[in-house]
Design an enzyme around this catalytic site. Structure first.
Site, PDB file in Angstrom:
ATOM      1  N   ARG A  73       1.093 -21.125  -0.117  1.00 49.89           N
ATOM      2  CA  ARG A  73       1.862 -20.178  -0.917  1.00 49.89           C
ATOM      3  C   ARG A  73       3.336 -20.584  -0.898  1.00 49.89           C
ATOM      4  NH1 ARG A  73       2.583 -16.057   1.542  1.00 49.89           N
ATOM      5  NH2 ARG A  73       1.383 -16.430   3.428  1.00 49.89           N
ATOM      6  N   TYR A 215      -2.743 -23.899  -6.053  1.00 47.85           N
ATOM      7  CA  TYR A 215      -3.274 -23.685  -4.702  1.00 47.85           C
ATOM      8  C   TYR A 215      -3.395 -22.213  -4.306  1.00 47.85           C
ATOM      9  CZ  TYR A 215      -4.472 -25.119   0.029  1.00 47.85           C
ATOM     10  OH  TYR A 215      -5.149 -25.340   1.198  1.00 47.85           O
ATOM     11  N   GLY A 217      -3.357 -18.640  -2.820  1.00 46.91           N
ATOM     12  CA  GLY A 217      -2.761 -17.376  -3.249  1.00 46.91           C
ATOM     13  C   GLY A 217      -1.812 -17.508  -4.435  1.00 46.91           C
ATOM     14  N   LYS A 224      -3.912 -12.301  -3.386  1.00 48.40           N
ATOM     15  CA  LYS A 224      -2.637 -11.723  -2.945  1.00 48.40           C
ATOM     16  C   LYS A 224      -1.920 -11.015  -4.101  1.00 48.40           C
ATOM     17  CE  LYS A 224      -3.761 -12.946   0.911  1.00 48.40           C
ATOM     18  NZ  LYS A 224      -3.420 -13.503   2.181  1.00 48.40           N
ATOM     19  N   HIS A 244      -3.191  -6.095   4.114  1.00 53.55           N
ATOM     20  CA  HIS A 244      -3.562  -7.457   4.532  1.00 53.55           C
ATOM     21  C   HIS A 244      -4.348  -7.347   5.840  1.00 53.55           C
ATOM     22  CE1 HIS A 244      -1.991 -11.810   5.511  1.00 53.55           C
ATOM     23  NE2 HIS A 244      -3.123 -11.857   4.863  1.00 53.55           N
ATOM     24  N   SER A 266      -0.496 -14.185   8.144  1.00 56.11           N
ATOM     25  CA  SER A 266      -1.301 -15.315   7.705  1.00 56.11           C
ATOM     26  C   SER A 266      -1.530 -16.303   8.850  1.00 56.11           C
ATOM     27  CB  SER A 266      -0.595 -16.028   6.550  1.00 56.11           C
ATOM     28  OG  SER A 266      -0.393 -15.112   5.496  1.00 56.11           O
ATOM     29  N   CYS A 268      -3.140 -15.978  11.621  1.00 53.44           N
ATOM     30  CA  CYS A 268      -2.992 -15.397  12.965  1.00 53.44           C
ATOM     31  C   CYS A 268      -4.285 -14.780  13.483  1.00 53.44           C
ATOM     32  CB  CYS A 268      -1.873 -14.365  12.979  1.00 53.44           C
ATOM     33  SG  CYS A 268      -0.239 -15.101  12.843  1.00 53.44           S
ATOM     34  N   ASN A 272     -11.092 -15.070  12.330  1.00 59.68           N
ATOM     35  CA  ASN A 272     -11.746 -15.209  13.637  1.00 59.68           C
ATOM     36  C   ASN A 272     -12.198 -13.871  14.188  1.00 59.68           C
ATOM     37  OD1 ASN A 272     -11.441 -18.138  14.981  1.00 59.68           O
ATOM     38  ND2 ASN A 272      -9.795 -17.766  13.531  1.00 59.68           N
ATOM     39  N   ASP A 291      -9.665 -10.520   5.050  1.00 60.00           N
ATOM     40  CA  ASP A 291      -8.266 -10.707   4.630  1.00 60.00           C
ATOM     41  C   ASP A 291      -7.622  -9.470   4.008  1.00 60.00           C
ATOM     42  OD1 ASP A 291      -6.116 -12.668   4.494  1.00 60.00           O
ATOM     43  OD2 ASP A 291      -6.340 -12.647   2.316  1.00 60.00           O
ATOM     44  N   ASN A 385      -2.794 -26.184   6.694  1.00 63.20           N
ATOM     45  CA  ASN A 385      -3.228 -25.059   5.859  1.00 63.20           C
ATOM     46  C   ASN A 385      -4.402 -25.473   4.951  1.00 63.20           C
ATOM     47  OD1 ASN A 385      -2.963 -22.294   5.001  1.00 63.20           O
ATOM     48  ND2 ASN A 385      -2.024 -23.017   3.099  1.00 63.20           N
ATOM     49  N   ARG A 387      -8.163 -25.459   3.733  1.00 59.55           N
ATOM     50  CA  ARG A 387      -8.991 -24.240   3.708  1.00 59.55           C
ATOM     51  C   ARG A 387     -10.386 -24.504   3.167  1.00 59.55           C
ATOM     52  NH1 ARG A 387      -6.164 -18.904   4.488  1.00 59.55           N
ATOM     53  NH2 ARG A 387      -4.091 -19.507   5.149  1.00 59.55           N
ATOM     54  N   ASN A 517     -11.959 -11.758  22.985  1.00 58.93           N
ATOM     55  CA  ASN A 517     -11.244 -10.584  22.460  1.00 58.93           C
ATOM     56  C   ASN A 517     -12.153  -9.357  22.405  1.00 58.93           C
ATOM     57  OD1 ASN A 517      -8.948 -12.163  22.154  1.00 58.93           O
ATOM     58  ND2 ASN A 517      -9.354 -12.636  19.998  1.00 58.93           N
TER      59      ASN A 517
HETATM   60  P1  GTP Z   1      -4.986 -15.952   6.459  1.00 56.90           P
HETATM   61  O1  GTP Z   1      -6.266 -16.371   5.822  1.00 56.90           O
HETATM   62  O2  GTP Z   1      -3.893 -16.970   6.287  1.00 56.90           O
HETATM   63  O3  GTP Z   1      -4.519 -14.592   6.077  1.00 56.90           O
HETATM   64  O4  GTP Z   1      -5.182 -15.996   8.046  1.00 56.90           O
HETATM   65  P2  GTP Z   1      -6.136 -15.362   9.139  1.00 56.90           P
HETATM   66  O5  GTP Z   1      -5.380 -14.277   9.832  1.00 56.90           O
HETATM   67  O6  GTP Z   1      -7.477 -15.040   8.617  1.00 56.90           O
HETATM   68  O7  GTP Z   1      -6.201 -16.579  10.135  1.00 56.90           O
HETATM   69  P3  GTP Z   1      -7.407 -17.270  10.882  1.00 56.90           P
HETATM   70  O8  GTP Z   1      -8.398 -16.308  11.444  1.00 56.90           O
HETATM   71  O9  GTP Z   1      -7.956 -18.308   9.985  1.00 56.90           O
HETATM   72  O10 GTP Z   1      -6.634 -17.930  12.116  1.00 56.90           O
HETATM   73  C1  GTP Z   1      -6.041 -19.115  12.044  1.00 56.90           C
HETATM   74  C2  GTP Z   1      -5.562 -19.682  13.370  1.00 56.90           C
HETATM   75  O11 GTP Z   1      -5.474 -18.748  14.462  1.00 56.90           O
HETATM   76  C3  GTP Z   1      -6.489 -20.780  13.829  1.00 56.90           C
HETATM   77  O12 GTP Z   1      -5.696 -21.871  14.200  1.00 56.90           O
HETATM   78  C4  GTP Z   1      -7.196 -20.172  15.001  1.00 56.90           C
HETATM   79  O13 GTP Z   1      -7.631 -21.161  15.876  1.00 56.90           O
HETATM   80  C5  GTP Z   1      -6.144 -19.267  15.602  1.00 56.90           C
HETATM   81  N1  GTP Z   1      -6.730 -18.136  16.370  1.00 56.90           N
HETATM   82  C6  GTP Z   1      -7.546 -17.174  15.889  1.00 56.90           C
HETATM   83  N2  GTP Z   1      -7.923 -16.297  16.857  1.00 56.90           N
HETATM   84  C7  GTP Z   1      -7.309 -16.722  17.987  1.00 56.90           C
HETATM   85  C8  GTP Z   1      -7.294 -16.237  19.341  1.00 56.90           C
HETATM   86  O14 GTP Z   1      -7.909 -15.241  19.690  1.00 56.90           O
HETATM   87  N3  GTP Z   1      -6.525 -16.939  20.233  1.00 56.90           N
HETATM   88  C9  GTP Z   1      -5.828 -18.051  19.877  1.00 56.90           C
HETATM   89  N4  GTP Z   1      -5.098 -18.677  20.801  1.00 56.90           N
HETATM   90  N5  GTP Z   1      -5.834 -18.542  18.608  1.00 56.90           N
HETATM   91  C10 GTP Z   1      -6.561 -17.894  17.682  1.00 56.90           C
HETATM   92  C1  SPV Z   2      -2.589 -16.046   3.473  1.00 55.50           C
HETATM   93  O1  SPV Z   2      -1.682 -16.889   3.379  1.00 55.50           O
HETATM   94  O2  SPV Z   2      -2.424 -14.930   4.050  1.00 55.50           O
HETATM   95  C2  SPV Z   2      -3.921 -16.350   2.924  1.00 55.50           C
HETATM   96  C3  SPV Z   2      -4.091 -17.590   2.158  1.00 55.50           C
HETATM   97  O3  SPV Z   2      -4.837 -15.565   3.116  1.00 55.50           O
HETATM   98  S1  SPV Z   2      -3.592 -17.431   0.491  1.00 55.50           S
HETATM   99  O4  SPV Z   2      -4.738 -16.944  -0.274  1.00 55.50           O
HETATM  100  O5  SPV Z   2      -3.166 -18.739   0.043  1.00 55.50           O
HETATM  101  O6  SPV Z   2      -2.523 -16.462   0.390  1.00 55.50           O
HETATM  102 MN    MN Z   3      -4.162 -13.711   4.172  1.00 58.93          MN
END
Ligand code: GTP
Ligand code: SPV
Ligand code: MN
Length: 606
Positions: A73, A215, A217, A224, A244, A266, A268, A272, A291, A385, A387, A517
């Site tokens: 983004r 690309y 979002g 978004k 979000h 994003s 974070c 997971n 998301d 980033n 995906r 967690n």
């Molecule tokens: P967007 O799609 O961008 O909105 O992000 P999201 O919040 O869905 O992020 P995602 O779950 O894909 O997390 C991305 C990163 O966070 C990866 O590098 C993971 O390895 C890391 N991560 C996720 N959960 C944990 C955790 O519990 N501990 C740690 N240390 N890292 C984590």
């Molecule tokens: C984010 O950046 O929070 C995403 C990926 O979920 S995107 O759809 O590119 O915004």
């Molecule tokens: Mn997101």
């Protein structure tokens, strides 16, 4: 289907006007069929943009490599064009709507020359449900069409619901790369240079105009742009929430079920957490969304959430069988990969996929890449980033109610971010307004999900909505306060702050995260029933030392540290909020939040 066959006269007129402006060679109305999806992929294979992966390993999967300038983004080029600048607020880029439309109309002139204009009718939320919103995206990118097929519900069934006069959010999208006579993309991802990229929102007229990027979002406008920036404005006007947030279903060993949503910035950990496999015996987590959550009050006074999306656009690096087995299963077939590396036998590879790179790879830039574990400075093979786009229905942990238009009743909201220090593992808000206060001060280390903010530094990202709120963030805080006002608090979700990212002095994560967690989720689950060992502290309600069972590899001292209230650290935090964060919002910052700030400051002073 042809444009002339469109039954909705407003839609037909709008498409014809765009056709005159953008001058595509042809126009096609998308039907949403599998045949159409396959045709899009074929077109992009022929253009040298898509590579089919090994059908024995990844059936129905393709890889794309985007332009190195078009990988995330672009927040600096994302605009909220409300009539008054004050309505966009201090955290959004603002432009005058008339001027912006003029600038962009010039860019759109002839922008689809040599290409096909695709008309994508799409529904965010189950087709025909009263909580769903319809958008129509015009795009010259077959990549966008294919991704939208996965991420939203698209095609004729949406037109049927729209009827002859239904409401839709009109969305323009062009990659901004018209083709000359006989010119072809020839393997080069089409996009415009950064200074010509615009991701624009007109909240008053509910319109989206995007130009220059293909690309994520920036281009998949249901996500978004519609489901957060425009929907947040609708939600403010109509008394609901567009957030979000992930949505998960959790079942305890007795079989009791609760639903939890969580807002993390994003990259974070939403995906997971939504797909978590508990390490705690007897507990089960299932996925509703990863998301975005739309939440409305039900007749029983509780907040019900739906996931408006139909797929996952998830971060690839770090995804492996240990961290997220459900995601790994989800993306084994029918998945679009963008900017990951490819192995000699045409499988995908990325950093921390769980095994070494097998031989000579092609990295996300299209160059040969051989893993060198002795070189700490080696550039990654997959873009940070990079995906995957995969259908939610393929997730082994998908909850049976994930498409229920009634939504699921929410018991808890989590807020969190990447905070190496100060913020404890988990902290329960004392009440609704204290929870809103905590959401308003979320801070996080910046990740690679946005192109133009420096990764690694901590920035405030209130409610994880900083890049996604379609109006003044001060008014958004007010909206959150109003949602709780005059309500029976026992029916509102309890609010928690979590932090999986505390680091020790050696820079290592103290908490193992991921499946572990579940230990924190179990405490949260019990707290929603007024159970679970808890102590009142100046910053909120924390677990007693033994309320959260200790995972392997975490010492008593570690546990103590991540559950400690760092009074000095919090004083600095509060000082920063008072000096640098809240003043940004001027008189739009609700006085209730200043009262919370005063109260916590007083409690910290003891
Ligand atoms: P967007 O799609 O961008 O909105 O992000 P999201 O919040 O869905 O992020 P995602 O779950 O894909 O997390 C991305 C990163 O966070 C990866 O590098 C993971 O390895 C890391 N991560 C996720 N959960 C944990 C955790 O519990 N501990 C740690 N240390 N890292 C984590
Ligand atoms: C984010 O950046 O929070 C995403 C990926 O979920 S995107 O759809 O590119 O915004
Ligand atoms: Mn997101």
């Amino acid at each position: 289907m042809k444009v002339s066959e469109l039954k909705h006269s407003g839609l037909k007129k709008w498409v014809e006007e765009a056709q005159t402006l953008m001058t595509p060679d042809t126009v096609e109305v998308c039907d949403g069929s599998k045949a159409e999806y396959d045709r899009m992929i074929q077109i992009m294979k022929d253009a040298g943009l898509a590579t089919e992966l090994n059908p024995a390993k990844k059936p129905g999967c393709v890889l794309f490599r985007s332009d190195p300038s078009d990988v995330a983004r672009v927040e600096s080029n994302t605009y909220i064009a409300s009539k008054s600048q004050n309505d966009a607020g201090p955290t959004n880029n603002w432009k005058d709507p008339a001027e912006l439309k003029k600038t962009m109309t010039d860019l759109y002139k002839g922008c689809m020359k040599g290409r096909t204009m695709y008309v994508i009718p799409y529904s965010m939320g189950p087709v025909g449900s009263n909580i769903a919103k319809i958008g129509v995206e015009l795009t010259d990118s077959p990549y966008v069409v294919a991704n939208m097929h996965i991420m939203a519900r698209v095609g004729t069934k949406v037109l049927d619901v729209l009827g002859s006069d239904g409401f839709f959010v009109p969305c323009y999208h062009s990659v901004g790369k018209p083709l000359g006579q006989g010119e072809k993309d020839n393997g080069k991802w089409p996009c415009a240079p950064l200074e010509k990229k615009y991701i624009s929102h007109f909240p008053e007229t509910r319109e989206i105009w995007s130009y220059g990027s293909g690309y994520g979002g920036n281009a998949l406008l249901g996500k978004k742009c519609l489901a957060l920036r425009i929907a947040s404005v609708l939600a403010r006007d109509e008394g609901w929430l567009a957030e979000h947030m992930l949505i998960l279903k959790i079942t305890n060993p007795k079989g009791d079920v609760k639903y939890i949503t969580g807002a993390f910035p994003s990259a974070c950990g939403k995906t997971n957490l939504a797909m978590l496999i508990p390490t705690l015996p007897g507990w089960k987590v299932e996925t509703v969304g990863d998301d975005i959550a739309w939440m409305k009050f039900g007749p029983d006074g509780r907040l019900y959430a739906i996931n408006p999306e139909a797929g996952f656009f998830g971060v690839a690096p770090g995804t492996n069988n240990e961290s997220n087995r459900n995601a790994m299963e989800t993306i084994k077939k029918n998945t679009i990969y963008t900017n990951v590396a490819i192995t000699p036998d045409k499988d995908v590879w990325w950093e921390m996929i769980g095994y070494d790179a097998p031989g000579k790879l092609i990295d996300w830039n299209g160059n040969e890449w051989v893993q060198d574990k002795n070189n700490k400075d080696q550039k990654p093979a997959a873009h940070p980033n990079s995906r995957f786009t995969a259908p939610a229905s393929q997730c082994p942990a998908i909850a049976k109610e994930w498409e229920d238009p009634k939504g699921v009743p929410i018991s808890a909201f989590l807020f969190g971010g990447r905070r190496p220090k100060t913020i404890p593992l988990v902290n329960q808000a004392k009440n609704w307004i204290h929870g809103v206060f905590m959401g308003s001060i979320v801070g996080s280390e910046v990740t690679a999900a946005a192109l133009d903010v420096k990764a690694g530094t901590i920035r405030r990202d209130p409610f994880a909505m900083l890049p996604f709120c379609g109006y003044h963030m001060g008014d958004y805080f007010k909206h959150w306060i109003k949602i709780g006002q005059g309500k029976d608090e026992s029916k509102l979700p309890k609010i928690f702050f979590v932090n999986w990212f505390r680091k020790n002095d050696a820079g290592k994560f103290i908490w193992p995260g991921y499946g572990e967690n579940s230990r924190v989720l179990a405490w949260i689950f019990d707290r929603c029933d007024g159970k679970g060992g808890a102590v009142e502290t100046p910053i909120g309600t924390l677990p007693t030392p033994d309320a959260i069972t200790r995972p392997d590899g975490v010492s008593d001292a570690d546990m103590k540290e991540i559950l400690n209230v760092d009074i000095e650290g919090w004083k600095k935090e509060i000082e920063d909020v008072r000096a640098n964060h809240y003043p940004k919002f001027g008189d739009k910052l609700p006085k209730e939040l200043y009262s919370e700030l005063d109260a916590i400051e007083k409690r910290l002073r003891g």
